[in-house]
Design a protein around this motif. Structure first.
Motif, PDB file in Angstrom:
ATOM      1  N   LEU A 127       1.011  -1.123  -0.156  1.00 53.45           N
ATOM      2  CA  LEU A 127       0.006   0.116   0.034  1.00 53.45           C
ATOM      3  C   LEU A 127       0.768   1.319   0.054  1.00 53.45           C
ATOM      4  CD1 LEU A 127      -3.107   0.398   0.137  1.00 53.45           C
ATOM      5  CD2 LEU A 127      -2.769   1.050   2.468  1.00 53.45           C
ATOM      6  N   ALA A 128       0.999   2.112  -1.017  1.00 52.18           N
ATOM      7  CA  ALA A 128       1.782   2.934  -1.244  1.00 52.18           C
ATOM      8  C   ALA A 128       0.959   4.524  -0.927  1.00 52.18           C
ATOM      9  CB  ALA A 128       2.315   3.253  -2.708  1.00 52.18           C
ATOM     10  N   ASP A 129       1.747   5.312  -0.309  1.00 50.04           N
ATOM     11  CA  ASP A 129       1.454   6.775  -0.195  1.00 50.04           C
ATOM     12  C   ASP A 129       0.158   6.703   0.764  1.00 50.04           C
ATOM     13  OD1 ASP A 129       3.375   7.256  -1.767  1.00 50.04           O
ATOM     14  OD2 ASP A 129       2.225   7.688  -3.564  1.00 50.04           O
ATOM     15  N   ALA A 130       0.199   6.291   1.987  1.00 52.11           N
ATOM     16  CA  ALA A 130      -0.877   6.183   2.821  1.00 52.11           C
ATOM     17  C   ALA A 130      -1.238   7.663   3.318  1.00 52.11           C
ATOM     18  CB  ALA A 130      -0.744   5.379   4.054  1.00 52.11           C
ATOM     19  N   THR A 131      -2.648   7.983   3.191  1.00 55.72           N
ATOM     20  CA  THR A 131      -2.933   9.393   3.530  1.00 55.72           C
ATOM     21  C   THR A 131      -4.379   9.326   4.228  1.00 55.72           C
ATOM     22  OG1 THR A 131      -1.997  10.163   1.457  1.00 55.72           O
ATOM     23  CG2 THR A 131      -3.549  11.444   2.512  1.00 55.72           C
ATOM     24  N   ILE A 132      -4.369   9.906   5.400  1.00 55.06           N
ATOM     25  CA  ILE A 132      -5.623   9.751   6.215  1.00 55.06           C
ATOM     26  C   ILE A 132      -6.537  10.957   6.448  1.00 55.06           C
ATOM     27  CG2 ILE A 132      -6.263   9.315   8.702  1.00 55.06           C
ATOM     28  CD1 ILE A 132      -3.836   7.579   8.954  1.00 55.06           C
ATOM     29  N   THR A 133      -7.466  11.208   6.381  1.00 53.81           N
ATOM     30  CA  THR A 133      -8.475  11.901   6.813  1.00 53.81           C
ATOM     31  C   THR A 133      -9.555  11.736   7.874  1.00 53.81           C
ATOM     32  OG1 THR A 133      -9.985  13.826   5.619  1.00 53.81           O
ATOM     33  CG2 THR A 133     -10.261  11.609   4.825  1.00 53.81           C
ATOM     34  N   ARG A 134     -10.025  12.601   8.318  1.00 58.94           N
ATOM     35  CA  ARG A 134     -11.162  12.556   9.258  1.00 58.94           C
ATOM     36  C   ARG A 134     -12.593  12.785   8.680  1.00 58.94           C
ATOM     37  NH1 ARG A 134      -6.863  14.773  12.458  1.00 58.94           N
ATOM     38  NH2 ARG A 134      -6.333  13.260  13.976  1.00 58.94           N
ATOM     39  N   HIS A 135     -13.661  12.087   8.659  1.00 61.41           N
ATOM     40  CA  HIS A 135     -14.757  12.405   7.972  1.00 61.41           C
ATOM     41  C   HIS A 135     -15.943  11.771   8.663  1.00 61.41           C
ATOM     42  CE1 HIS A 135     -17.446  13.443   4.626  1.00 61.41           C
ATOM     43  NE2 HIS A 135     -17.856  12.446   4.448  1.00 61.41           N
ATOM     44  N   ASN A 136     -17.065  12.607   9.146  1.00 60.37           N
ATOM     45  CA  ASN A 136     -18.201  12.066   9.503  1.00 60.37           C
ATOM     46  C   ASN A 136     -17.811  11.219  10.891  1.00 60.37           C
ATOM     47  OD1 ASN A 136     -19.718  13.655   7.746  1.00 60.37           O
ATOM     48  ND2 ASN A 136     -20.173  11.892   6.361  1.00 60.37           N
ATOM     49  N   GLY A 137     -17.055  11.584  11.751  1.00 60.30           N
ATOM     50  CA  GLY A 137     -16.587  10.869  13.008  1.00 60.30           C
ATOM     51  C   GLY A 137     -15.578   9.545  12.689  1.00 60.30           C
ATOM     52  N   LEU A 138     -15.278   9.263  11.459  1.00 59.10           N
ATOM     53  CA  LEU A 138     -14.130   8.133  11.442  1.00 59.10           C
ATOM     54  C   LEU A 138     -13.104   8.597  10.513  1.00 59.10           C
ATOM     55  CD1 LEU A 138     -16.844   5.538   9.794  1.00 59.10           C
ATOM     56  CD2 LEU A 138     -15.807   5.651  12.019  1.00 59.10           C
ATOM     57  N   HIS A 139     -12.033   8.012  10.955  1.00 57.39           N
ATOM     58  CA  HIS A 139     -10.824   7.752  10.238  1.00 57.39           C
ATOM     59  C   HIS A 139     -10.742   7.237   8.837  1.00 57.39           C
ATOM     60  CE1 HIS A 139      -9.518   9.202  14.322  1.00 57.39           C
ATOM     61  NE2 HIS A 139      -8.388   9.806  13.585  1.00 57.39           N
ATOM     62  N   TYR A 140     -10.407   7.707   7.768  1.00 56.73           N
ATOM     63  CA  TYR A 140     -10.094   7.121   6.362  1.00 56.73           C
ATOM     64  C   TYR A 140      -8.964   7.200   6.115  1.00 56.73           C
ATOM     65  CZ  TYR A 140     -15.273   6.969   6.185  1.00 56.73           C
ATOM     66  OH  TYR A 140     -16.657   6.553   6.405  1.00 56.73           O
ATOM     67  N   LEU A 141      -8.351   5.841   5.754  1.00 56.81           N
ATOM     68  CA  LEU A 141      -6.909   5.777   5.222  1.00 56.81           C
ATOM     69  C   LEU A 141      -7.030   5.227   3.643  1.00 56.81           C
ATOM     70  CD1 LEU A 141      -3.840   4.285   6.946  1.00 56.81           C
ATOM     71  CD2 LEU A 141      -4.414   3.243   4.384  1.00 56.81           C
ATOM     72  N   PHE A 142      -6.392   6.116   2.731  1.00 50.02           N
ATOM     73  CA  PHE A 142      -6.453   6.021   1.393  1.00 50.02           C
ATOM     74  C   PHE A 142      -4.991   5.348   0.922  1.00 50.02           C
ATOM     75  CE2 PHE A 142     -10.385   8.135   1.631  1.00 50.02           C
ATOM     76  CZ  PHE A 142     -10.839   8.271   0.577  1.00 50.02           C
ATOM     77  N   GLY A 143      -4.902   4.753  -0.169  1.00 48.68           N
ATOM     78  CA  GLY A 143      -3.629   4.306  -0.423  1.00 48.68           C
ATOM     79  C   GLY A 143      -3.750   3.479  -1.881  1.00 48.68           C
ATOM     80  N   ALA A 144      -2.451   3.646  -2.554  1.00 47.13           N
ATOM     81  CA  ALA A 144      -2.369   2.916  -3.716  1.00 47.13           C
ATOM     82  C   ALA A 144      -2.100   1.753  -3.479  1.00 47.13           C
ATOM     83  CB  ALA A 144      -1.358   3.792  -4.757  1.00 47.13           C
ATOM     84  N   TRP A 145      -3.001   0.552  -3.964  1.00 47.56           N
ATOM     85  CA  TRP A 145      -2.815  -0.840  -3.494  1.00 47.56           C
ATOM     86  C   TRP A 145      -2.304  -1.571  -4.831  1.00 47.56           C
ATOM     87  CZ3 TRP A 145      -5.978  -4.823  -5.578  1.00 47.56           C
ATOM     88  CH2 TRP A 145      -5.714  -6.121  -4.908  1.00 47.56           C
ATOM     89  N   ARG A 146      -1.511  -2.446  -4.267  1.00 49.76           N
ATOM     90  CA  ARG A 146      -1.084  -3.630  -5.495  1.00 49.76           C
ATOM     91  C   ARG A 146      -1.118  -4.896  -5.112  1.00 49.76           C
ATOM     92  NH1 ARG A 146       4.183  -5.141  -7.643  1.00 49.76           N
ATOM     93  NH2 ARG A 146       3.888  -5.680  -9.628  1.00 49.76           N
ATOM     94  N   ASP A 147      -1.698  -5.936  -5.742  1.00 49.85           N
ATOM     95  CA  ASP A 147      -1.816  -7.263  -5.358  1.00 49.85           C
ATOM     96  C   ASP A 147      -0.613  -8.075  -5.893  1.00 49.85           C
ATOM     97  OD1 ASP A 147      -2.486  -7.243  -7.877  1.00 49.85           O
ATOM     98  OD2 ASP A 147      -4.555  -8.158  -7.841  1.00 49.85           O
ATOM     99  N   GLY A 148       0.632  -7.550  -6.325  1.00 51.40           N
ATOM    100  CA  GLY A 148       1.492  -8.273  -6.462  1.00 51.40           C
ATOM    101  C   GLY A 148       1.780  -8.257  -8.027  1.00 51.40           C
ATOM    102  N   ALA A 149       1.062  -7.804  -8.868  1.00 53.62           N
ATOM    103  CA  ALA A 149       1.258  -7.846 -10.356  1.00 53.62           C
ATOM    104  C   ALA A 149       0.724  -6.614 -10.803  1.00 53.62           C
ATOM    105  CB  ALA A 149       0.493  -9.104 -10.960  1.00 53.62           C
ATOM    106  N   GLY A 150       0.977  -5.928 -11.842  1.00 50.89           N
ATOM    107  CA  GLY A 150       0.570  -4.935 -12.578  1.00 50.89           C
ATOM    108  C   GLY A 150       1.283  -3.737 -11.918  1.00 50.89           C
ATOM    109  N   GLY A 151       0.607  -2.497 -12.231  1.00 45.33           N
ATOM    110  CA  GLY A 151       1.068  -1.209 -12.039  1.00 45.33           C
ATOM    111  C   GLY A 151       0.946  -0.927 -10.540  1.00 45.33           C
TER     112      GLY A 151
END
Length: 510
Positions: free
Chosen positions: A351-375
């Motif tokens: 998971l690349a470039d993990a970035t967190i925001t708080r929204h409507n009472g929850l923390h959300y973590l966004f990231g560029a995900w890779r399942d071992g293949a592809g870009g």
């Protein structure tokens, strides 16, 4: 559940050599049915793929290489619960499988359709279609930043197709985005010419790498008393300055913060001679950078993208460590130069470039995900938690988006007039080529929707070749880009504009 892949026998490829498909960490049995070939491939394709393997991949085999089959008859449809048909042939009307999936490449079926899109100059938009009713169950546009040549591009397309098939078969609800298809599904373009151009480009890149550090990122900064990039939707305003670097290091992913009355910019600091990044920082006063760049965090593995977050009176950092396979949280024990690994938020994933925001009472973590293949930049995964330390739970539709132009995080979330925004990397023209500003119009543990409102590219206001991070702290705005950086003074004499100081006008950063 048993999955059946229908593939063309005469063009069997290594990516088809599988007995299982991983779905949510569970290996589901796969059987292959070899179908007759419906359409011939471009002349000499196998020879061209072999040339690319030797010349571009240094002899390494890939998923597009031919697969040698043991002679055997085709199996009859009927035993499988799900069929995934990779051919262009019509569906067997007597098939009893409960689900019949057909991958489409720019709207057409079969490997030739994928090849036609690649030969036209771009990777195709992939649709996973339910043949029973024609509905599109998932859609994505893969990134090709690691695709070498025609064979590498085909391997990337098929790898991301399998990602999408696995997501559909997981039973998780899919979020089908609207994506414009690239022009061109025409096999009349010569594969020989495509490969020849690819080899020439590869040779040119190798020569460039011999002479110059590549890529060489640098950080831009400015003080802005008015509306910044988020308000204008472009890079206009005060002129950008360039943070000087020693030449054999590059600086990227700037994150500014004011803490304990002092303002620092944290960033990835990569020594080209070592090839591994650490996190460094430099202080800013009201006049600009103060003192020297200082290392603040180093591990045996590569670190980048030092996302910072304040929580419960403490300062925390989540540097990217996707090569290690986890998302780790570091606590600041002495600002700015002492950090201790405190917790592992997620493990067992890239998971690349993990970035967190708080929204409507929850923390959300966004990231560029890779399942071992592809870009590395086309698949967005979201996790949510009640608190920073977790536990973090996956979004109901992970990966929520597959789109190289609007997936990978590019800096902090921003809230303007009650609306949530995120900067994203636009990798349509290559990794880190441009930025986009996307409004998040829907976000919950079960829903996600964003709309890209603005696109930012290098140009007269920020010369150079790339642009992939945007952040702001008070008056201080920061971005990054790349320039030509010769390895020796002899080469540097031919590129005088690449020598930058701590406060260089943007016209000298190319």
């Amino acid at each position: 559940m048993i999955i059946e892949f229908r593939c063309e026998r005469e063009y069997a490829r290594q990516w088809m050599a599988r007995e299982t498909l991983s779905i949510d960490g569970r290996d589901v049995p796969v059987q292959i049915v070899w179908a007759p070939t419906a359409e011939p491939r471009p002349a000499g394709l196998d020879a061209l793929f072999e040339l690319e393997r030797v010349a571009l991949r240094k002899g390494k085999h890939g998923g597009a290489d031919r697969l040698k089959l043991v002679p055997e008859g085709s199996q009859a449809c009927g035993a499988a619960d799900v069929i995934v048909d990779f051919t262009g042939a019509a569906r067997d009307p007597d098939c009893s499988a409960r689900l019949y999936l057909r991958p489409l490449f720019n709207g057409a079926a079969g490997e030739n359709a994928a090849l036609a899109a690649i030969l036209a100059g771009d990777l195709p938009v992939i649709d996973i279609v339910n043949e029973a009713d024609g509905s599109v169950l998932d859609r994505g546009h893969p990134s090709g930043e690691i695709a070498a040549g025609l064979s590498g591009a085909l391997e990337t397309v098929m790898a991301r197709t399998l990602t999408m098939v696995a997501a559909v078969l997981s039973g998780r609800p899919r979020i089908v985005p609207q994506l414009a298809r690239p022009a061109g599904n025409d096999l009349r373009r010569e594969a020989v010419g495509y490969v020849a151009r690819g080899l020439a480009a590869s040779i040119a890149k190798e020569i460039y790498r011999l002479c110059c550090y590549a890529p060489h990122w640098h950080i831009g900064w400015r003080f802005n008393d008015g509306g910044g990039v988020w308000q204008t939707g472009d890079l206009s305003g005060p002129s950008w300055n360039v943070l000087g670097d020693p030449g054999n290091h590059f600086y990227a992913d700037p994150f500014p913060i004011t803490w304990q009355g002092r303002t620092f910019v944290f960033f990835e600091d990569l020594d080209h001679r070592v090839g591994k990044g650490i996190i460094s920082a430099i202080e800013f006063s009201d006049a600009g950078p103060v003192g020297e760049v200082m290392p603040v965090l180093e591990e045996p593995w590569h670190l980048s993208y030092p996302f910072l977050i304040e929580d419960d009176g403490e300062l925390w950092m989540i540097p990217e460590s996707s090569t290690r396979g986890d998302v780790a949280l570091y606590k600041c024990v002495r600002f700015p130069d002492k950090w201790e690994r405190y917790a592992t938020l997620l493990s067992g994933l890239e998971l690349a470039d993990a970035t967190i925001t708080r929204h409507n009472g929850l923390h959300y973590l966004f990231g560029a995900w890779r399942d071992g293949a592809g870009g590395y930049s086309d698949s967005l995964a979201i996790y949510y938690a009640d608190r920073l330390l977790g536990p973090w739970l996956p979004h109901a539709s992970n990966p929520v988006l597959i789109d190289r132009a609007s997936t990978r995080p590019a800096g902090n979330f921003v809230t303007l007039n009650g609306r949530l925004w995120r900067p994203v990397q636009d990798c349509a023209d290559g990794y880190g080529a441009a930025l986009a500003l996307a409004e998040v119009v829907e976000l919950s543990p079960t829903a996600f929707k964003q709309i890209v409102r603005h696109s930012l590219k290098p140009g007269p206001l920020w010369p150079g070749r790339k642009l992939h991070t945007l952040n702001r702290c008070g008056r201080l705005e920061v971005i990054d880009g790349s320039r030509v950086q010769p390895k020796t003074r002899a080469f540097a004499s031919h590129f005088p504009s690449t020598v930058v100081s701590a406060r260089t006008s943007p016209s000298s950063a190319v």
